[in-house]
Design a protein around this motif. Structure first.
Motif, mmCIF file in Angstrom:
data_model
loop_
_atom_site.group_PDB
_atom_site.id
_atom_site.type_symbol
_atom_site.label_atom_id
_atom_site.label_comp_id
_atom_site.label_asym_id
_atom_site.label_seq_id
_atom_site.Cartn_x
_atom_site.Cartn_y
_atom_site.Cartn_z
ATOM 1 N N SER A 194 75.689 20.189 56.545
ATOM 2 C CA SER A 194 74.285 20.261 56.961
ATOM 3 C C SER A 194 73.619 18.888 56.934
ATOM 4 C CB SER A 194 73.514 21.227 56.062
ATOM 5 O OG SER A 194 73.380 20.701 54.746
ATOM 6 N N PHE A 195 74.308 17.891 56.389
ATOM 7 C CA PHE A 195 73.862 16.497 56.325
ATOM 8 C C PHE A 195 72.462 16.391 55.719
ATOM 9 C CE2 PHE A 195 73.626 12.257 58.907
ATOM 10 C CZ PHE A 195 73.980 11.552 57.779
ATOM 11 N N PRO A 196 72.304 16.828 54.460
ATOM 12 C CA PRO A 196 70.974 16.779 53.840
ATOM 13 C C PRO A 196 70.444 15.363 53.623
ATOM 14 C CG PRO A 196 72.650 17.357 52.222
ATOM 15 C CD PRO A 196 73.318 17.407 53.553
ATOM 16 N N GLU A 197 71.334 14.365 53.737
ATOM 17 C CA GLU A 197 70.904 12.985 53.545
ATOM 18 C C GLU A 197 70.333 12.356 54.822
ATOM 19 O OE1 GLU A 197 74.198 14.218 50.860
ATOM 20 O OE2 GLU A 197 74.138 13.973 53.047
ATOM 21 N N LYS A 198 70.395 13.071 55.929
ATOM 22 C CA LYS A 198 69.944 12.500 57.208
ATOM 23 C C LYS A 198 68.507 11.988 57.156
ATOM 24 C CE LYS A 198 69.352 13.563 62.127
ATOM 25 N NZ LYS A 198 69.449 14.603 63.183
ATOM 26 N N PRO A 199 67.543 12.739 56.585
ATOM 27 C CA PRO A 199 66.167 12.213 56.536
ATOM 28 C C PRO A 199 66.049 10.896 55.769
ATOM 29 C CG PRO A 199 66.184 14.571 56.120
ATOM 30 C CD PRO A 199 67.607 14.129 56.084
ATOM 31 N N ALA A 200 66.911 10.698 54.775
ATOM 32 C CA ALA A 200 66.860 9.442 54.027
ATOM 33 C C ALA A 200 67.314 8.280 54.906
ATOM 34 C CB ALA A 200 67.731 9.546 52.774
ATOM 35 N N PHE A 201 68.340 8.500 55.724
ATOM 36 C CA PHE A 201 68.753 7.458 56.671
ATOM 37 C C PHE A 201 67.640 7.170 57.672
ATOM 38 C CE2 PHE A 201 73.127 8.595 55.366
ATOM 39 C CZ PHE A 201 73.648 7.321 55.200
ATOM 40 N N GLU A 202 66.973 8.216 58.111
ATOM 41 C CA GLU A 202 65.871 8.024 59.053
ATOM 42 C C GLU A 202 64.735 7.237 58.409
ATOM 43 O OE1 GLU A 202 66.603 12.035 61.755
ATOM 44 O OE2 GLU A 202 65.263 12.120 60.015
ATOM 45 N N ALA A 203 64.495 7.489 57.121
ATOM 46 C CA ALA A 203 63.479 6.729 56.398
ATOM 47 C C ALA A 203 63.880 5.262 56.290
ATOM 48 C CB ALA A 203 63.273 7.325 55.008
ATOM 49 N N ALA A 204 65.145 5.028 55.993
ATOM 50 C CA ALA A 204 65.624 3.647 55.903
ATOM 51 C C ALA A 204 65.433 2.921 57.228
ATOM 52 C CB ALA A 204 67.094 3.634 55.500
ATOM 53 N N ARG A 205 65.752 3.613 58.305
ATOM 54 C CA ARG A 205 65.600 3.005 59.632
ATOM 55 C C ARG A 205 64.130 2.722 59.931
ATOM 56 N NH1 ARG A 205 68.699 6.120 64.177
ATOM 57 N NH2 ARG A 205 70.428 4.947 63.222
ATOM 58 N N ALA A 206 63.266 3.662 59.603
ATOM 59 C CA ALA A 206 61.834 3.473 59.866
ATOM 60 C C ALA A 206 61.262 2.328 59.029
ATOM 61 C CB ALA A 206 61.085 4.769 59.575
ATOM 62 N N LEU A 207 61.759 2.165 57.815
ATOM 63 C CA LEU A 207 61.258 1.118 56.932
ATOM 64 C C LEU A 207 61.954 -0.225 57.145
ATOM 65 C CD1 LEU A 207 61.068 3.257 53.671
ATOM 66 C CD2 LEU A 207 59.112 2.337 54.943
ATOM 67 N N GLY A 208 63.028 -0.222 57.941
ATOM 68 C CA GLY A 208 63.772 -1.450 58.176
ATOM 69 C C GLY A 208 64.543 -1.922 56.965
ATOM 70 N N LEU A 209 65.058 -0.966 56.157
ATOM 71 C CA LEU A 209 65.789 -1.307 54.939
ATOM 72 C C LEU A 209 67.265 -0.962 55.083
ATOM 73 C CD1 LEU A 209 63.318 -0.022 52.193
ATOM 74 C CD2 LEU A 209 63.626 -2.364 53.008
ATOM 75 N N PRO A 210 68.160 -1.844 54.636
ATOM 76 C CA PRO A 210 69.583 -1.525 54.637
ATOM 77 C C PRO A 210 69.900 -0.421 53.630
ATOM 78 C CG PRO A 210 69.208 -3.883 54.348
ATOM 79 C CD PRO A 210 67.896 -3.198 54.137
#
Length: 513
Positions: free
Chosen positions: A234-250
């Motif tokens: 279900s990839f529950p970590e997907k929103p965290a990756f999206e947050a990282a992308r939005a914040l410009g953080l590795p």
């Protein structure tokens, strides 16, 4: 700067060098900057053997290195220097780039050696399931402070604080305050093992923390996001990756950790487009060829913690296989709950593990290794320039070249019979040098260690700060549980397949999930 509204009842950090809940005083001010007389003063190392760790891995004998401001101004012989330059006799010593550790859980340093006999499963039990929640902001401060000072003492000028004990933003403020009170260079990799990555990365307090901290410390404090990918379809970590992308953080993530993270997580990251050249995969020790191909194809790098992988059980230290895929490598020491806090041990262990595997693979097919594939100069590069590359700082860190940041280490110990003869400088660093040989350390052109002693560090006050945390932890557990915790029992849970509580996913790759 005012702290955030507290999430757990603990006092918010103040943005000063004082740990939350502690009145200003000598206990809080355990570390100070370099003496005012040395600030801005040029420094020159004279007659050193210089390991440049440039593209050619050049070794320069009898050379000087001049530092002006925060930069390397010149490298050469018999350099003319500005009036008032501090001259350091480096004859018989080695000048090299400051080392870079790309994965260290600094918050756990106050428990140094407590888990010496743990397996990785027992580590998960103690921190993830049972006791990780009892760390207060001031305990995070104490561990970070001790670990940061320890890093500088060992010539590690940049450390990634893989800080997965940040239950609240108060804890995060304490972590950042501790790092900024030490005159080193750090990256705060923000994580929280007690909550789902999708939840804590979505919180307003977390976003506010990032906004406050990301540009407030110049280039001495960077930010990453630190969370793992369980492989749950279900990839529950997907929103965290999206947050990282939005914040410009590795993102930095434990990948290839037996019983925790494996090929399923790598596949999910790749299929959703979250594998980037800025992604740092920690350990990478129990992955398939498919996963290594995906990492190589997307340009990421792997932080190898050889001492950890050898002892805890993530998998065989992977440098031998990463080399075959052309995946960039950096080195890290993981946590002082088990291992040493320096990268000399990491280099030595990595050479040993890599060569051991190379011999075993050859012996299995009746062959003999006659020339070692992994060389000492390569692990020295992994400990310096490799870390700079992983952090996107290769342009200004990781090598001794004119124009780069003056993060430098002088190895010299005239009181040690091991300091001579100096025949193979890369080999000497990888196999002979130790923390006691770190004579001088510069960060951003400022002396933070000189003549084998840290500058402006009150170790007695630091000891009191750490002892207060140990007293708290021991009191919370009780003496019986504290002693038992050094060899904790493993409860009947899913922890052998996944230590995270936000998903019940079990990997079919370990225990038949």
């Amino acid at each position: 700067m005012s702290g955030p509204t507290t999430q757990g009842g603990a006092p918010a950090a103040t943005g000063t060098d004082t740990p939350p809940g502690t009145a200003p005083g000598p206990q809080a001010a355990a570390v100070t900057a370099a003496p005012a007389g040395d600030r801005g003063r040029p420094t020159v190392f004279r007659n050193a053997t210089v390991l440049t760790v440039d593209a050619a891995r050049s070794v320069l004998h009898g050379h000087d290195v001049l530092v002006v401001g925060d930069r390397i101004a010149a490298v050469g012989t018999g350099l003319a220097v500005p009036d008032g330059t501090l001259e350091i006799d480096a004859a018989g010593g080695i000048v090299m780039p400051g080392m870079i550790d790309t994965h260290r859980h600094l918050w756990q340093t106050a428990m140094r050696g407590y888990g010496a006999d743990w397996t990785l499963t027992q580590y998960f039990v103690w921190y993830y399931l049972e006791w990780g929640r009892i760390f207060r902001p001031e305990d995070i401060f104490a561990g970070n402070l001790l670990g940061a000072v320890e890093a500088l003492d060992a010539g590690v000028t940049t450390t990634v604080d893989w800080s997965h004990g940040l239950r609240t933003t108060d804890h995060a403020e304490a972590a950042a305050d501790a790092l900024l009170s030490v005159p080193g260079r750090f990256v705060l990799a923000y994580g929280n093992i007690q909550a789902a990555p999708a939840d804590w990365t979505a919180s307003a307090d977390f976003r506010a923390f990032v906004a406050r901290r990301r540009d407030s410390a110049g280039d001495r404090l960077g930010l990453q996001l630190a969370f793992d990918v369980t492989g749950d379809p279900s990839f529950p970590e997907k929103p965290a990756f999206e947050a990282a992308r939005a914040l410009g953080l590795p993102v930095t993530t434990h990948a290839g950790v037996w019983g925790a993270t494996g090929d399923d997580g790598i596949r999910l990251m790749h299929e959703h487009g979250f594998m980037t050249p800025q992604t740092v995969y920690v350990h990478g020790a129990s992955l398939s060829a498919d996963s290594y191909h995906r990492i190589a194809a997307t340009g990421g790098s792997v932080s190898v913690s050889t001492e950890s992988e050898q002892s805890a059980g993530q998998g065989y230290p992977p440098s031998w296989t990463l080399r075959s895929y052309g995946i960039p490598v950096s080195l890290s020491m993981d946590t002082s709950v088990w291992w040493s806090g320096d990268l000399f041990s990491a280099m030595r262990a990595t050479l040993g593990a890599d060569r051991s595997r190379e011999h075993l693979e050859a012996h299995a097919v009746g062959e003999t290794v006659t020339h070692a594939a992994l060389r000492a100069e390569q692990v020295v590069e992994w400990a310096t320039r490799g870390g700079a590359r992983a952090l996107g700082r290769e342009a200004d860190l990781g090598s001794v070249e004119v124009g780069k940041k003056a993060d430098l280490v002088l190895l010299k110990n005239d009181h040690s019979p091991v300091s001579f003869p100096l025949l193979n400088p890369h080999g000497h660093v990888a196999f002979q040098a130790q923390r006691a040989d770190v004579h001088t350390v510069l960060v951003d052109g400022r002396i933070v260690k000189r003549d084998g002693r840290l500058v402006g560090t009150d170790l007695a006050a630091l000891r009191r700060t750490v002892e207060a945390t140990v007293e708290h932890l021991r009191g919370e557990l009780g003496e019986e549980a504290w002693q038992r915790g050094m060899n904790p029992d493993v409860p009947a849970t899913k922890i052998l397949d996944n230590p995270y509580t936000y998903t019940d996913y079990r990997s079919a790759g370990t225990h038949g999930g």
